[in-house]
Design a protein around this motif. Structure first.
Motif, PDB file in Angstrom:
ATOM      1  N   GLU A 518       0.846  -1.149   0.000  1.00  0.00           N
ATOM      2  CA  GLU A 518       0.000   0.000   0.000  1.00  0.00           C
ATOM      3  C   GLU A 518       0.897   1.218   0.000  1.00  0.00           C
ATOM      4  N   ARG A 597       6.294  -0.427   5.483  1.00  0.00           N
ATOM      5  CA  ARG A 597       6.178  -1.790   6.034  1.00  0.00           C
ATOM      6  C   ARG A 597       6.043  -2.865   4.961  1.00  0.00           C
ATOM      7  N   HIS A 598       5.328  -2.564   3.890  1.00  0.00           N
ATOM      8  CA  HIS A 598       5.190  -3.565   2.822  1.00  0.00           C
ATOM      9  C   HIS A 598       6.498  -3.659   2.031  1.00  0.00           C
ATOM     10  N   TRP A 637       3.988  -8.011  11.237  1.00  0.00           N
ATOM     11  CA  TRP A 637       4.063  -8.832  10.021  1.00  0.00           C
ATOM     12  C   TRP A 637       5.160  -8.335   9.086  1.00  0.00           C
ATOM     13  N   HIS A 676       1.109  -5.931  15.871  1.00  0.00           N
ATOM     14  CA  HIS A 676       1.328  -5.073  14.686  1.00  0.00           C
ATOM     15  C   HIS A 676       2.029  -3.800  15.110  1.00  0.00           C
TER      16      HIS A 676
END
Ligand code: FUC
Length: 787
Positions: A518, A597-598, A637, A676
Motif C-alpha cells: 500500500e 512496512r510492505h 508482520w 502489529h
C-alpha cells in the motif's frame, strides 16, 4: 519436548490471556481467581449479511483511469478511482466477538501458589492456585472432534466448588479507524478485563437466560454495518454438569454450590451456512452438539481432543538449544528477549504458531483471519477480516513446510467462493472473463476494491491466493486434488488475459490500474501500472496454471496463450540505488516513506522463488539492497516478512537479528501474540515460516528441479539443535540434526517417488528416493554424502 507458556499472575489485559481454539470456536482465558472470564468467539459471527458491493459505474470509468495512469496523471487517476470505481459500500463487514462467559467464585479469597499455563502439546490451558487451604484447578480446551469448549473446575477438597455463571455480550467497541492506516496501540487494548466491564448496554434483541434443565443461553443478532443489515442469528449455549453439590437457575445465571467438580460444555453457532445462505438454526445445532458431547466423560473428551490435536502438532519437533533463560515465566522471557540468550524462546514461538494455526483453521472452519479466531471486539481493527495483499497469505506460509497441510483447506474453500463472487466483479467492473479479488475480503466473500484508491485498487489478491492452491499440490503432488482447483487457477488467469493492457512502450503487458500494496509513490497516491509485484505474481500464476494444465492434459491452446502473455510481462528491474525497483519507473528513492512496512516487490524472493542467490544473483543482490534501505523495523508482520527474506538471502545472522526484533516486547505481547500493534496474528505465522526458512528451503531451479537447502541460514546463536518432520516440495519429509554449527545428519523420508537436488553450502547431491523409503545424508568435510 514440553512447550508451555506459563505465568505467575492473572492476565490483566486481553493480550496476556491465553488462547484455545478448534478452528470454529475460540476462547481467551484470563486465569482469574475469584472472578474469571472466558472471552468467546465463533468464526461465522460477522456483521452484515449476503451482499454484493460492486459499483457498476466502475466499468465506464476504468478506461479513463488507465489513460490517466499511462499519461502520468496519477493524482487524477486516484481521484477518479475514489469517485467511480470503489465498491459501494467502500468497506466490508467485520468479525465480531460473541461475548464472554463470566464466572464468579464466591468462596475464594486471597490466592497463593498461583500459576497458569498453556500446554501446546496437550492443547489445554490450566489455572492452579490455593485459597483458604484448598487447591483449585481450572482446565480449558477446545475440542475439534466434539466441537465444544470444555471447562472443568475442580478442587483438592470435596464440596469446594461454588460458582455463579452467566453470559455477557462484548464489553466494548472502538471508534472506527481510517482504513489502512496504522493504529495507535492505546486505542485497541482492553483496560482491565478480569474485572468485569459493564459499561456497554446490551445490543438490541439480546437474550441471556438460564434454563431450568441446566443450560445457560445467550441469543442475539449480528450487527448491521455500513448499511448492510445484520442477517445472522447466533447462540452461545453452556451446559453445566455438576458432580456433587447443587445447581440452580437464577435469572440469567446458573448457581452451583458445594460441588466436587463442575464441567461446563460450551457450544456456539450462528445461522450462517455459506456466503449466500443464512438459514441454519443455531439452537438446534448447539443442542445436538451438547447432547453428543455430554454423553462422554471429561476424560473421554480430553483424550479425543488430545489425540486429534497431537496427530497434527507432533509431526514437527524442534530443539534450538536451551539456556537458563528458558526457566523463567513467558512474560519475563519476552520482556528481556532483546538482550537475553534464549534460543528456546524461538522454538516456543515456532510451536506456538503451529498451535495457533491448528486452533484457528481446520477443515470446515473459516480461514484464519487477521486475528486467527480470537477477537474481543464488536468492531476490531481492520474488521479482523481477510486482508489479501499480504496478511492472509502470511497466515498460511508455515502450513505446508511444517506439515499442517490440512489447515489450508479453509483457505482453498474460501478461494472457491471468491471464484464465484469474483467472477461477478470481473464481469461487472471490467467486462472480463474469469474472477478477481482485490485487497480484502470478508465472510460474505466481497471482492470489489474498498477503502480508497491508495489501499484497494489492486486486482491481485485472488491471484496471490492461487499460489497457496498450487503449493498445496506441489508439496503433495496429488493430481486428483489438482484437478479440483484447476478451474480456479484457470479463472484467475482468464481475468488477466482479458485485462492486461499494452504498455505505451509497445512491448509489455501490464496491470492497469493497480498499485504496489500500500505504498505511495508520491504523496497520497499509489495507483500505477505494472508494479513489480504484479508481474512476479502473474509469472507464478501463469506458470503454475500452465504446468497444472499439462499435468492434467488439458487446454493446450490456453497454455499457449498463457505462455505468450507471460513472455510479455515486464522483467524485474534494478534501480539507481542498486535496489530492486518497486515500480516500472525508478521512483523508489523519492517515495514518501522509504521504510514502508510492505515489501511487495520482494515477493519474487519470498514467498516465490523467482529471485534466488544461485539462479538470479544480481536480482538477489538488488533485493538485499532494498531490504537494507527499507530497514529491519516494521509492523509485526512487516518484520515477519523481512525475516523470511533474509533467510532466503541465506544470511543467518541478519535473519536472527530480525527474529530477535520480532520476539522483542514491541512486537510480541506477553501471551506471544504478534503485535502489529495492535494484535495481528500474521506476524506469528510469518515468524514460524521464517524460522523454518532458516533451517530448510524448498525451491525450484529454473529447469524445474526440486532443490532442498539444508540449514541455509543457520545463525551462530543456534550451534546445536534439531528439527524433525519438516516437508519439502514433492512429498519429502526432512529431519535435520546439527552440531557445532554444521549439519550432522539429515534423514529424508519420501511419501512418493522423487528426485531432489540437496544443497548445503557449496555442496550438492542429487538423490532419488522411492515412495515409503528413507535416506540418511551426512556432511563430510563440507561435502554431502548418502550413508
Ligand atoms: C494492511 C497493512 C496494515 C495492516 C492491515 C490489516 O493494510 O498495510 O499494516 O496489517 O493490512
Amino acid at each position: 519436548m514440553a512447550h508451555r507458556l506459563w505465568y505467575t499472575s492473572t492476565a490483566k489485559e486481553w493480550v496476556e490471556a491465553l488462547p484455545v481454539g478448534n478452528g470454529r470456536l475460540g476462547a481467551m482465558v484470563f486465569g482469574g481467581t475469584a472472578q474469571e472470564r472466558l472471552q468467546l468467539n465463533e468464526n461465522t459471527l460477522w456483521s452484515g449479511g449476503p451482499y454484493d458491493p460492486v459499483n457498476p459505474e466502475a466499468r465506464e470509468a476504468l478506461p479513463e483511469v488507465r489513460k490517466l495512469i499511462f499519461a502520468g496523471e496519477f493524482e487524477k487517476a486516484s481521484q477518479l478511482v475514489d469517485a467511480k470505481v470503489l465498491a459501494k459500500p467502500s468497506g466490508q463487514m467485520a468479525y465480531q466477538s460473541i461475548g464472554e462467559l463470566r464466572l464468579v467464585f464466591p468462596g475464594i479469597g486471597a490466592a497463593n501458589d498461583y500459576r497458569r499455563d498453556l500446554d501446546l502439546d496437550g492443547a489445554i490451558a490450566t489455572t492452579r492456585f490455593s485459597s483458604k487451604g484448598v487447591t483449585h484447578l481450572r482446565e480449558l480446551f477446545a475440542s475439534a472432534p466434539d466441537n465444544v469448549l470444555v471447562l472443568r473446575l475442580s478442587a483438592d477438597k470435596s464440596r469446594s466448588v461454588d460458582v455463579d455463571l452467566t453470559f455477557r455480550w462484548p464489553p466494548r467497541s472502538r471508534p472506527a479507524d481510517p482504513p489502512g492506516d496504522e493504529l495507535k496501540e492505546a486505542d485497541t487494548r482492553s483496560p482491565s478485563p478480569v474485572a468485569f466491564d459493564d459499561s456497554t448496554p446490551a445490543p438490541a434483541n439480546l437474550i441471556v437466560r438460564a434454563l431450568p434443565d441446566g443450560d445457560l443461553v445467550m441469543q442475539g443478532r449480528n450487527a448491521t454495518r455500513l448499511g448492510v443489515p445484520g442477517a445472522l442469528t447466533y447462540e452461545a449455549r453452556a451446559r453445566v454438569i455438576v458432580a456433587g453439590g447443587t445447581r440452580q437457575p437464577s435469572g440469567s445465571s446458573i448457581v452451583v454450590r458445594g460441588a466436587d467438580s463442575v464441567v461446563v460444555l460450551i457450544a456456539m453457532a450462528t445461522s450462517y451456512r455459506d456466503y449466500q445462505r443464512v438459514d441454519a438454526d443455531p439452537t438446534a445445532l448447539n443442542e445436538a452438539t451438547l447432547d453428543r458431547a455430554a454423553s462422554r466423560s471429561f476424560d473421554e473428551l480430553l483424550a479425543r481432543h488430545q489425540a486429534d490435536h497431537r496427530r497434527l502438532f507432533r509431526r514437527v519437533q524442534i530443539d534450538l538449544g536451551r539456556t537458563p533463560a528458558a526457566e523463567r515465566p513467558t512474560d519475563e522471557r519476552v520482556r528481556t528477549s532483546l538482550t537475553s540468550d534464549d534460543p528456546a524462546l524461538a522454538a516456543l514461538y515456532f510451536q506456538y504458531g503451529r498451535y495457533l494455526l491448528i486452533a484457528s483453521s481446520r477443515p470446515g472452519s473459516q480461514p484464519a483471519n487477521l486475528q486467527g479466531v480470537w477477537n474481543d471486539m464488536l468492531d476490531p481493527p481492520w474488521g479482523s477480516k481477510y486482508t489479501i495483499n499480504i496478511n492472509t497469505e502470511m497466515n498460511y506460509w508455515p502450513a505446508e513446510p511444517t506439515d499442517l497441510g490440512e489447515c489450508v483447506e479453509p483457505l482453498i474453500a474460501m478461494v472457491r467462493d471468491l471464484s464465484i463472487t469474483g467472477a461477478k466483479t470481473a464481469q461487472a467492473m471490467y467486462g472480463a472473463r474469469g474472477w478477481v479479488a482485490h485487497h480484502n475480503t470478508d465472510l460474505w466473500r466481497a471482492t470489489a476494491p474498498i477503502d480508497g484508491a491508495r489501499y484497494g485498487m489492486w486486482p491481485m489478491g485472488g491471484a496471490w491466493l492461487c499460489l497457496h492452491l498450487w503449493d498445496h499440490y506441489d508439496y503433495n503432488r496429488d493430481a486428483r486434488y489438482l484437478a479440483t482447483v484447476y478451474p480456479l487457477l484457470k479463472g484467475a488467469c482468464e481475468f488477466f488475459l482479458d485485462t492486461l493492457v499494452e504498455h505505451p512502450n509497445g512491448q509489455w503487458l501490464v496491470t492497469n490500474p493497480s498499485m504496489s500494496p500500500e505504498n505511495e509513490h508520491r504523496p497520497g497516491v499509489a495507483v500505477a501500472a505494472g508494479p513489480a509485484m504484479d508481474n512476479q505474481i502473474l509469472r507464478d500464476l501463469f506458470a503454475n496454471t500452465a504446468k497444472a494444465a499439462r499435468i492434467l492434459d488439458r487446454d493446450a491452446d490456453f497454455v499457449a496463450a498463457l505462455e505468450a502473455a507471460r513472455k510479455r510481462l515486464p522483467p524485474d528491474r534494478i534501480g539507481s540505488q542498486g535496489q530492486l525497483q518497486e515500480w516500472l519507473e525508478d521512483w523508489d528513492a523519492n517515495v514518501p516513506d522509504i521504510h514502508h512496512r510492505h515489501v511487495s516487490h520482494l515477493y519474487g524472493l519470498y514467498p516465490s522463488g523467482q529471485i534466488s542467490v544461485d539462479h538470479t544473483p544480481e536480482l538477489a543482490q538488488a533485493a538485499r539492497r532494498t531490504l537494507e534501505i527499507r530497514g529491519d523495523d516494521a509492523t509485526g508482520w512487516g518484520i515477519g516478512w523481512r525475516l523470511n527474506l533474509w533467510a532466503r538471502l541465506r544470511d543467518g545472522e541478519h535473519a536472527h537479528a530480525v527474529l530477535k526484533l520480532l520476539l522483542g516486547p514491541q512486537r510480541t505481547y506477553p501471551n506471544l501474540f504478534d503485535a502489529h500493534p495492535p494484535f495481528q496474528i500474521d506476524g506469528n505465522f510469518g515468524g514460524v515460516s521464517g524460522i523454518t526458512e532458516m533451517l530448510l528451503q524448498s525451491l525450484k531451479s529454473p529447469a524445474g528441479d526440486d532443490e532442498v537447502w539444508l540449514l541455509p541460514a543457520l545463525p551462530k546463536a543456534w550451534p546445536d539443535g534439531s528439527i524433525t518432520g519438516l516437508r519439502a516440495r514433492g512429498g519429502l519429509g526432512v529431519d535435520l540434526h546439527w552440531q557445532a554449527g554444521a549439519l550432522r545428519e539429515c534423514r529424508l523420508n519420501a511419501a512418493r517417488d522423487g528426485h531432489w537436488m540437496l544443497r548445503s553450502g557449496r555442496s550438492s547431491l542429487p538423490v532419488s528416493i522411492k515412495a515409503g523409503r528413507s535416506l540418511t545424508i551426512r556432511l563430510r568435510d563440507g561435502v554431502l554424502a548418502a550413508t
